[in-house]
Design an enzyme around this catalytic site. Structure first.
Site, PDB file in Angstrom:
ATOM      1  N   MET A  30      -0.381  -0.222   5.892  1.00  0.00           N
ATOM      2  CA  MET A  30      -1.754  -0.231   6.395  1.00  0.00           C
ATOM      3  C   MET A  30      -2.225  -1.660   6.638  1.00  0.00           C
ATOM      4  SD  MET A  30      -3.679   2.991   4.708  1.00  0.00           S
ATOM      5  CE  MET A  30      -4.054   2.240   3.150  1.00  0.00           C
ATOM      6  N   GLY A  31      -1.270  -2.600   6.753  1.00  0.00           N
ATOM      7  CA  GLY A  31      -1.644  -3.976   7.069  1.00  0.00           C
ATOM      8  C   GLY A  31      -2.194  -4.723   5.865  1.00  0.00           C
ATOM      9  N   LEU A  33      -1.044  -7.538   4.959  1.00  0.00           N
ATOM     10  CA  LEU A  33       0.301  -7.629   4.366  1.00  0.00           C
ATOM     11  C   LEU A  33       0.395  -8.740   3.323  1.00  0.00           C
ATOM     12  CD1 LEU A  33       2.581  -7.091   7.499  1.00  0.00           C
ATOM     13  CD2 LEU A  33       1.615  -5.390   5.936  1.00  0.00           C
ATOM     14  N   HIS A  34       1.268  -8.496   2.353  1.00  0.00           N
ATOM     15  CA  HIS A  34       1.568  -9.474   1.305  1.00  0.00           C
ATOM     16  C   HIS A  34       3.070  -9.407   1.038  1.00  0.00           C
ATOM     17  CE1 HIS A  34       1.697  -5.864  -1.142  1.00  0.00           C
ATOM     18  NE2 HIS A  34       0.442  -5.601  -0.844  1.00  0.00           N
ATOM     19  N   HIS A  37       4.884  -5.984   0.793  1.00  0.00           N
ATOM     20  CA  HIS A  37       5.275  -5.365   2.067  1.00  0.00           C
ATOM     21  C   HIS A  37       6.530  -6.049   2.631  1.00  0.00           C
ATOM     22  CE1 HIS A  37       0.755  -4.605   2.211  1.00  0.00           C
ATOM     23  NE2 HIS A  37       1.245  -3.381   2.309  1.00  0.00           N
ATOM     24  N   LYS A 151       5.362   0.767  -6.444  1.00  0.00           N
ATOM     25  CA  LYS A 151       3.953   0.512  -6.798  1.00  0.00           C
ATOM     26  C   LYS A 151       3.138   1.798  -6.621  1.00  0.00           C
ATOM     27  CE  LYS A 151      -0.174  -1.803  -6.479  1.00  0.00           C
ATOM     28  NZ  LYS A 151      -1.000  -0.803  -5.862  1.00  0.00           N
ATOM     29  N   ASP A 152       3.424   2.541  -5.544  1.00  0.00           N
ATOM     30  CA  ASP A 152       2.757   3.826  -5.301  1.00  0.00           C
ATOM     31  C   ASP A 152       3.729   4.935  -5.718  1.00  0.00           C
ATOM     32  OD1 ASP A 152       0.165   2.993  -3.863  1.00  0.00           O
ATOM     33  OD2 ASP A 152       1.716   1.819  -2.885  1.00  0.00           O
ATOM     34  N   SER A 187      -1.356  -6.177  -3.956  1.00  0.00           N
ATOM     35  CA  SER A 187      -2.007  -5.047  -3.303  1.00  0.00           C
ATOM     36  C   SER A 187      -2.983  -5.590  -2.268  1.00  0.00           C
ATOM     37  CB  SER A 187      -2.783  -4.227  -4.343  1.00  0.00           C
ATOM     38  OG  SER A 187      -3.698  -3.365  -3.696  1.00  0.00           O
ATOM     39  N   ARG A 189      -5.742  -4.432  -1.611  1.00  0.00           N
ATOM     40  CA  ARG A 189      -7.096  -4.357  -2.180  1.00  0.00           C
ATOM     41  C   ARG A 189      -7.411  -5.550  -3.081  1.00  0.00           C
ATOM     42  NH1 ARG A 189      -5.758   1.104  -1.811  1.00  0.00           N
ATOM     43  NH2 ARG A 189      -7.282   2.351  -0.660  1.00  0.00           N
TER      44      ARG A 189
HETATM   45  P1  AMP Z   1       0.058   0.052   1.973  1.00  0.00           P
HETATM   46  O1  AMP Z   1      -0.091  -0.927   3.084  1.00  0.00           O
HETATM   47  O2  AMP Z   1      -0.758  -0.266   0.759  1.00  0.00           O
HETATM   48  O3  AMP Z   1      -0.074   1.480   2.441  1.00  0.00           O
HETATM   49  O4  AMP Z   1       1.557  -0.085   1.466  1.00  0.00           O
HETATM   50  C1  AMP Z   1       2.632   0.054   2.356  1.00  0.00           C
HETATM   51  C2  AMP Z   1       3.907   0.115   1.547  1.00  0.00           C
HETATM   52  O5  AMP Z   1       4.056  -1.066   0.777  1.00  0.00           O
HETATM   53  C3  AMP Z   1       3.910   1.288   0.539  1.00  0.00           C
HETATM   54  O6  AMP Z   1       5.205   1.880   0.534  1.00  0.00           O
HETATM   55  C4  AMP Z   1       3.611   0.598  -0.756  1.00  0.00           C
HETATM   56  O7  AMP Z   1       4.107   1.286  -1.887  1.00  0.00           O
HETATM   57  C5  AMP Z   1       4.307  -0.732  -0.572  1.00  0.00           C
HETATM   58  N1  AMP Z   1       3.747  -1.727  -1.466  1.00  0.00           N
HETATM   59  C6  AMP Z   1       2.439  -2.005  -1.670  1.00  0.00           C
HETATM   60  N2  AMP Z   1       2.298  -2.955  -2.605  1.00  0.00           N
HETATM   61  C7  AMP Z   1       3.548  -3.290  -3.028  1.00  0.00           C
HETATM   62  C8  AMP Z   1       4.071  -4.215  -3.979  1.00  0.00           C
HETATM   63  N3  AMP Z   1       3.275  -4.981  -4.703  1.00  0.00           N
HETATM   64  N4  AMP Z   1       5.412  -4.271  -4.128  1.00  0.00           N
HETATM   65  C9  AMP Z   1       6.241  -3.503  -3.388  1.00  0.00           C
HETATM   66  N5  AMP Z   1       5.807  -2.612  -2.462  1.00  0.00           N
HETATM   67  C10 AMP Z   1       4.477  -2.503  -2.290  1.00  0.00           C
END
Ligand code: AMP
Length: 281
Positions: A30-31, A33-34, A37, A151-152, A187, A189
């Site tokens: 969902m962008g 990014l860190h 991702h 993480k999720d 995250s 957030r």
């Molecule tokens: P999101 O953008 O939050 O929907 O996350 C996209 C993907 O990145 C999902 O598969 C998350 O589980 C993964 N993700 C988010 N945070 C982390 C993290 N700290 N370490 C590894 N993967 C992550």
């Protein structure tokens, strides 16, 4: 890196890429990014896959309107990060691309207990939205390998169930959580945390480590209560759950099951911001 903003552009880029590389690896995001991702992108690249990332803030998975509106959006920086990581294709669809008026894919998914437990219980409809968007993205990208973050944790289980139920020919790879130097799980957030909240946020990780250290010799339900009390002491506004659960079905772990694979999962609020994390025990 090829930037695609429509399904047609994506298909052209995939057709072109497949001439050079057999298998596709896909990283939905969902962008904002860190490095978490980017670790998923790196995992796909390490397998020599044609690596596709998507950025789409999926409205149907937000059960809270202001969380959707305030979700960080940093598209230009995201594109730069993906490019620097060596990602081959980024897909930036519009809502009408994912949810066209004539939509061949289901709106409802049978998720059983996963929808009543933990995140399912506290975020009604969230996993329906996750399944809707992941199914539609898999349909568009048709990857051989899908990369998601531990993480999720519960989301990985939900997506595996989606894959199994619809016999989607893709392998799910679960990638370890990337943390900040102090242990806070990265995250998107976290960007919304004030400096003061950021200082407190690490207590989630400290609570998880405390649970892991004491797991062998402390009654399970007592340990959950103590971890929740610790988070409140450390300045969290409320705790949705601290759950020591069976790693395969997320049911609360019973005393007689201590030798089974277990995980501790936490969701707690710092002001208006909800953070989640987990640790294998
Ligand atoms: P999101 O953008 O939050 O929907 O996350 C996209 C993907 O990145 C999902 O598969 C998350 O589980 C993964 N993700 C988010 N945070 C982390 C993290 N700290 N370490 C590894 N993967 C992550």
């Amino acid at each position: 890196m090829i930037i695609c903003t429509s399904p047609n552009q994506l298909q052209d880029a995939l057709d072109h890429g497949r001439q050079r590389v057999d298998e596709i690896g896909f990283v939905p995001t969902m962008g904002a990014l860190h490095q978490g991702h980017i670790s998923l992108v790196n995992a796909a690249l390490a397998k020599n896959l044609l690596t596709v990332a998507s950025i789409f803030v999926n409205p149907t998975q937000f059960n809270n309107k202001s969380d959707f509106e305030l979700y960080p959006r940093t598209e230009n920086a995201d594109i730069t990060m993906l490019e620097q990581a060596g990602c081959h294709i980024v897909y930036l669809p519009q809502p009408t691309h994912i949810y066209p008026s004539v939509d061949p894919l289901p709106r409802h998914y049978e998720l059983g207990n996963l929808e009543n437990l933990l995140e399912g219980e506290h975020r009604p409809g969230h996993y329906q939205g996750v399944c809707q968007v992941v199914h539609r993205l898999l349909y568009a990208v048709r990857p051989h390998h899908l990369f998601m973050g531990i993480k999720d944790y519960q989301q990985c289980m939900v997506v595996q169930r989606l894959i199994d139920m619809h016999t989607i020919p893709v392998a799910l790879h679960k990638v370890p959580t990337v943390r900040e130097a102090d242990g806070l799980a990265m995250s998107s957030r976290n960007r919304r945390l004030s400096a003061e909240q950021r200082g407190k946020a690490v207590s989630i990780y400290n609570a998880l480590c405390m649970v892991k250290e004491r797991f062998a010799f402390t009654p399970i339900r007592q340990l959950e209560e103590e971890a929740a009390a610790y988070l409140l002491d450390m300045g969290f506004a409320s705790v949705d759950y601290v759950s020591i659960a069976h790693a395969y079905n997320l049911q609360p772990l019973q005393e007689g099951e201590r030798s089974e694979p277990a995980v501790c999962l936490v969701a707690a609020w710092l002001g208006e911001i909800r953070l989640i994390d987990n640790l294998a025990l």
